[in-house]
Design a protein around this motif. Structure first.
Motif, PDB file in Angstrom:
ATOM      1  N   LEU A 176     -58.289   8.009 -48.025  1.00 10.19           N
ATOM      2  CA  LEU A 176     -58.090   8.699 -46.743  1.00 10.19           C
ATOM      3  C   LEU A 176     -56.938   9.709 -46.769  1.00 10.19           C
ATOM      4  CD1 LEU A 176     -58.826   6.092 -43.937  1.00 10.19           C
ATOM      5  CD2 LEU A 176     -60.112   8.162 -44.503  1.00 10.19           C
ATOM      6  N   PRO A 177     -55.822   9.423 -47.445  1.00  6.15           N
ATOM      7  CA  PRO A 177     -54.771  10.447 -47.514  1.00  6.15           C
ATOM      8  C   PRO A 177     -55.237  11.749 -48.169  1.00  6.15           C
ATOM      9  CG  PRO A 177     -53.867   8.312 -48.106  1.00  6.15           C
ATOM     10  CD  PRO A 177     -55.365   8.151 -48.004  1.00  6.15           C
ATOM     11  N   TYR A 178     -56.205  11.666 -49.075  1.00  2.00           N
ATOM     12  CA  TYR A 178     -56.745  12.879 -49.697  1.00  2.00           C
ATOM     13  C   TYR A 178     -57.501  13.706 -48.665  1.00  2.00           C
ATOM     14  CZ  TYR A 178     -56.089   9.738 -53.708  1.00  2.00           C
ATOM     15  OH  TYR A 178     -55.591   8.840 -54.613  1.00  2.00           O
ATOM     16  N   PHE A 179     -58.203  13.028 -47.757  1.00  2.00           N
ATOM     17  CA  PHE A 179     -58.918  13.737 -46.696  1.00  2.00           C
ATOM     18  C   PHE A 179     -57.934  14.344 -45.700  1.00  2.00           C
ATOM     19  CE2 PHE A 179     -62.301  11.311 -48.550  1.00  2.00           C
ATOM     20  CZ  PHE A 179     -63.364  12.199 -48.500  1.00  2.00           C
ATOM     21  N   GLN A 180     -56.823  13.650 -45.453  1.00  2.00           N
ATOM     22  CA  GLN A 180     -55.783  14.216 -44.588  1.00  2.00           C
ATOM     23  C   GLN A 180     -55.216  15.484 -45.217  1.00  2.00           C
ATOM     24  OE1 GLN A 180     -54.760  13.530 -41.485  1.00  2.00           O
ATOM     25  NE2 GLN A 180     -53.231  15.156 -41.581  1.00  2.00           N
ATOM     26  N   LYS A 181     -54.937  15.442 -46.500  1.00  2.00           N
ATOM     27  CA  LYS A 181     -54.402  16.618 -47.188  1.00  2.00           C
ATOM     28  C   LYS A 181     -55.432  17.746 -47.205  1.00  2.00           C
ATOM     29  CE  LYS A 181     -51.724  17.975 -51.215  1.00  2.00           C
ATOM     30  NZ  LYS A 181     -51.071  17.560 -52.448  1.00  2.00           N
ATOM     31  N   LEU A 182     -56.701  17.409 -47.392  1.00  2.00           N
ATOM     32  CA  LEU A 182     -57.767  18.408 -47.334  1.00  2.00           C
ATOM     33  C   LEU A 182     -57.778  19.067 -45.957  1.00  2.00           C
ATOM     34  CD1 LEU A 182     -60.248  19.560 -48.980  1.00  2.00           C
ATOM     35  CD2 LEU A 182     -61.613  17.909 -47.678  1.00  2.00           C
ATOM     36  N   HIS A 183     -57.656  18.249 -44.931  1.00  2.00           N
ATOM     37  CA  HIS A 183     -57.612  18.732 -43.546  1.00  2.00           C
ATOM     38  C   HIS A 183     -56.446  19.709 -43.356  1.00  2.00           C
ATOM     39  CE1 HIS A 183     -57.388  18.704 -39.178  1.00  2.00           C
ATOM     40  NE2 HIS A 183     -56.197  18.169 -39.250  1.00  2.00           N
ATOM     41  N   GLU A 184     -55.317  19.386 -43.928  1.00  2.00           N
ATOM     42  CA  GLU A 184     -54.116  20.206 -43.759  1.00  2.00           C
ATOM     43  C   GLU A 184     -54.120  21.459 -44.629  1.00  2.00           C
ATOM     44  OE1 GLU A 184     -51.093  17.375 -44.775  1.00  2.00           O
ATOM     45  OE2 GLU A 184     -51.137  16.425 -42.790  1.00  2.00           O
ATOM     46  N   GLU A 185     -54.709  21.379 -45.829  1.00  2.00           N
ATOM     47  CA  GLU A 185     -54.534  22.451 -46.804  1.00  2.00           C
ATOM     48  C   GLU A 185     -55.765  23.304 -47.096  1.00  2.00           C
ATOM     49  OE1 GLU A 185     -52.546  21.115 -50.343  1.00  2.00           O
ATOM     50  OE2 GLU A 185     -50.968  20.120 -49.182  1.00  2.00           O
ATOM     51  N   LYS A 219     -51.093   3.833 -36.785  1.00  2.00           N
ATOM     52  CA  LYS A 219     -50.010   3.674 -37.760  1.00  2.00           C
ATOM     53  C   LYS A 219     -50.004   4.825 -38.764  1.00  2.00           C
ATOM     54  CE  LYS A 219     -48.342   0.599 -41.376  1.00  2.00           C
ATOM     55  NZ  LYS A 219     -48.652  -0.575 -42.193  1.00  2.00           N
ATOM     56  N   LYS A 220     -51.182   5.220 -39.238  1.00  2.00           N
ATOM     57  CA  LYS A 220     -51.282   6.267 -40.259  1.00  2.00           C
ATOM     58  C   LYS A 220     -51.118   7.673 -39.677  1.00  2.00           C
ATOM     59  CE  LYS A 220     -52.026   3.528 -43.712  1.00  2.00           C
ATOM     60  NZ  LYS A 220     -51.093   3.423 -44.816  1.00  2.00           N
ATOM     61  N   ASN A 221     -51.389   7.820 -38.385  1.00  2.00           N
ATOM     62  CA  ASN A 221     -51.241   9.098 -37.689  1.00  2.00           C
ATOM     63  C   ASN A 221     -52.019  10.240 -38.357  1.00  2.00           C
ATOM     64  OD1 ASN A 221     -50.327  10.471 -35.441  1.00  2.00           O
ATOM     65  ND2 ASN A 221     -48.532  11.259 -36.502  1.00  2.00           N
ATOM     66  N   TYR A 222     -53.254   9.955 -38.759  1.00  2.00           N
ATOM     67  CA  TYR A 222     -54.108  10.983 -39.326  1.00  2.00           C
ATOM     68  C   TYR A 222     -54.461  11.994 -38.238  1.00  2.00           C
ATOM     69  CZ  TYR A 222     -54.701   8.072 -43.467  1.00  2.00           C
ATOM     70  OH  TYR A 222     -54.478   7.342 -44.604  1.00  2.00           O
ATOM     71  N   THR A 223     -54.594  13.251 -38.630  1.00  2.00           N
ATOM     72  CA  THR A 223     -54.883  14.299 -37.646  1.00  2.00           C
ATOM     73  C   THR A 223     -56.287  14.868 -37.773  1.00  2.00           C
ATOM     74  OG1 THR A 223     -53.843  15.941 -39.086  1.00  2.00           O
ATOM     75  CG2 THR A 223     -52.461  14.955 -37.376  1.00  2.00           C
ATOM     76  N   PHE A 224     -57.067  14.403 -38.758  1.00  2.00           N
ATOM     77  CA  PHE A 224     -58.462  14.830 -38.821  1.00  2.00           C
ATOM     78  C   PHE A 224     -59.235  14.145 -37.700  1.00  2.00           C
ATOM     79  CE2 PHE A 224     -57.790  11.704 -42.364  1.00  2.00           C
ATOM     80  CZ  PHE A 224     -58.316  10.581 -41.728  1.00  2.00           C
ATOM     81  N   VAL A 225     -60.427  14.635 -37.422  1.00  2.00           N
ATOM     82  CA  VAL A 225     -61.259  14.048 -36.374  1.00  2.00           C
ATOM     83  C   VAL A 225     -61.781  12.699 -36.866  1.00  2.00           C
ATOM     84  CG1 VAL A 225     -63.360  14.307 -34.999  1.00  2.00           C
ATOM     85  CG2 VAL A 225     -61.928  16.302 -35.474  1.00  2.00           C
ATOM     86  N   THR A 226     -61.592  11.682 -36.060  1.00  2.00           N
ATOM     87  CA  THR A 226     -62.057  10.346 -36.423  1.00  2.00           C
ATOM     88  C   THR A 226     -63.115   9.890 -35.429  1.00  2.00           C
ATOM     89  OG1 THR A 226     -59.887   9.803 -37.319  1.00  2.00           O
ATOM     90  CG2 THR A 226     -61.363   7.977 -36.885  1.00  2.00           C
ATOM     91  N   THR A 227     -64.229   9.429 -35.979  1.00  2.00           N
ATOM     92  CA  THR A 227     -65.325   8.948 -35.149  1.00  2.00           C
ATOM     93  C   THR A 227     -65.683   7.521 -35.571  1.00  2.00           C
ATOM     94  OG1 THR A 227     -67.091   9.730 -36.600  1.00  2.00           O
ATOM     95  CG2 THR A 227     -66.224  11.307 -34.991  1.00  2.00           C
ATOM     96  N   TYR A 228     -66.440   6.875 -34.722  1.00  2.00           N
ATOM     97  CA  TYR A 228     -66.880   5.504 -34.992  1.00  2.00           C
ATOM     98  C   TYR A 228     -68.384   5.429 -34.776  1.00  2.00           C
ATOM     99  CZ  TYR A 228     -67.790   0.579 -34.197  1.00  2.00           C
ATOM    100  OH  TYR A 228     -68.331  -0.681 -34.257  1.00  2.00           O
ATOM    101  N   MET A 229     -69.100   4.899 -35.769  1.00  2.00           N
ATOM    102  CA  MET A 229     -70.546   4.722 -35.647  1.00  2.00           C
ATOM    103  C   MET A 229     -70.815   3.305 -35.146  1.00  2.00           C
ATOM    104  SD  MET A 229     -73.647   5.720 -35.752  1.00  2.00           S
ATOM    105  CE  MET A 229     -73.935   7.176 -36.715  1.00  2.00           C
ATOM    106  N   ASN A 272     -60.811  18.093 -53.422  1.00  2.00           N
ATOM    107  CA  ASN A 272     -60.784  19.504 -53.068  1.00  2.00           C
ATOM    108  C   ASN A 272     -61.705  20.317 -53.992  1.00  2.00           C
ATOM    109  OD1 ASN A 272     -59.713  21.555 -51.313  1.00  2.00           O
ATOM    110  ND2 ASN A 272     -58.484  22.275 -53.037  1.00  2.00           N
ATOM    111  N   GLN A 273     -61.696  19.992 -55.264  1.00  2.00           N
ATOM    112  CA  GLN A 273     -62.573  20.679 -56.217  1.00  2.00           C
ATOM    113  C   GLN A 273     -64.038  20.410 -55.885  1.00  2.00           C
ATOM    114  OE1 GLN A 273     -61.816  19.851 -60.371  1.00  2.00           O
ATOM    115  NE2 GLN A 273     -63.691  20.840 -61.038  1.00  2.00           N
ATOM    116  N   PHE A 274     -64.365  19.150 -55.590  1.00  2.00           N
ATOM    117  CA  PHE A 274     -65.741  18.799 -55.223  1.00  2.00           C
ATOM    118  C   PHE A 274     -66.182  19.566 -53.975  1.00  2.00           C
ATOM    119  CE2 PHE A 274     -68.661  16.270 -52.653  1.00  2.00           C
ATOM    120  CZ  PHE A 274     -69.738  16.202 -53.516  1.00  2.00           C
ATOM    121  N   VAL A 275     -65.313  19.612 -52.974  1.00  2.00           N
ATOM    122  CA  VAL A 275     -65.638  20.320 -51.729  1.00  2.00           C
ATOM    123  C   VAL A 275     -65.867  21.801 -52.004  1.00  2.00           C
ATOM    124  CG1 VAL A 275     -64.700  21.057 -49.489  1.00  2.00           C
ATOM    125  CG2 VAL A 275     -64.518  18.658 -50.201  1.00  2.00           C
TER     126      VAL A 275
END
Length: 162
Positions: free
Chosen positions: A60-69, A96-106, A151-154
């Motif tokens: 998840l931190p990698y997705f946060q960094k992707l979101h930011e960068e 607690k993690k304070n992620y800023t990407f959009v979070t959804t729940y299925m 990031n490379q995969f994306v």
């Protein structure tokens, strides 16, 4: 009167800003799909995960960094946590993690009814990532070992989808 309208409109639009700990809940795939279709201003990186999935939490931190960068994409995560743990585990984790990407729940746990609509080869395992650009998508069931790998995969996926 003009200022009153401006204030009302501002409050209205601000009410739609979502923090990671404020979940958007999808009751079924049709709601998720409608969200994806209505958020096509830039390519989406949709990550399926759960708090009980150690590899998911690790990346998840990698997705946060992707979101930011990576300004070329919008990151959306879809939690597949158990309904009884949304309040006790998922929301506290996100806060607690304070992620800023959009979070959804299925909420729809009848996975066999909707996972094949995302990708016909999806076994249902997580973490899984779906890159969507203009009604075309690339899907992968894997854990990313680093932000650089993600990031490379994306970026490679976006090249293929264009």
């Amino acid at each position: 009167m003009r200022y009153f309208r401006l204030i009302v409109l501002s409050v209205f639009f601000l009410s739609f800003s979502v923090k990671a700990q404020d979940l958007i809940t999808f009751q079924n795939f049709d709601e998720l799909n409608a969200y994806v279709q209505n958020n096509s201003e830039k390519p989406l990186v949709v990550n399926f995960w759960a708090t009980w999935c150690a590899p998911c939490v690790k990346e998840l931190p990698y997705f946060q960094k992707l979101h930011e960068e990576n300004p070329n994409v919008k990151v959306v995560t879809v939690s597949l946590d158990f309904e009884k743990q949304v309040e006790s585990k998922l929301k506290p984790f996100l806060k607690k993690k304070n992620y800023t990407f959009v979070t959804t729940y299925m909420a729809d746990k009848k996975f066999n009814n909707w996972i094949l609509k995302i990708d016909e080869n999806w076994s249902g395992s997580i973490p899984a990532t779906w890159i969507i650009n203009e009604n075309k998508g690339i899907f992968v069931e894997q854990e990313f070992a680093s932000f650089e790998e993600l990031n490379q995969f994306v970026n490679e996926s976006l090249t293929k989808l264009n």
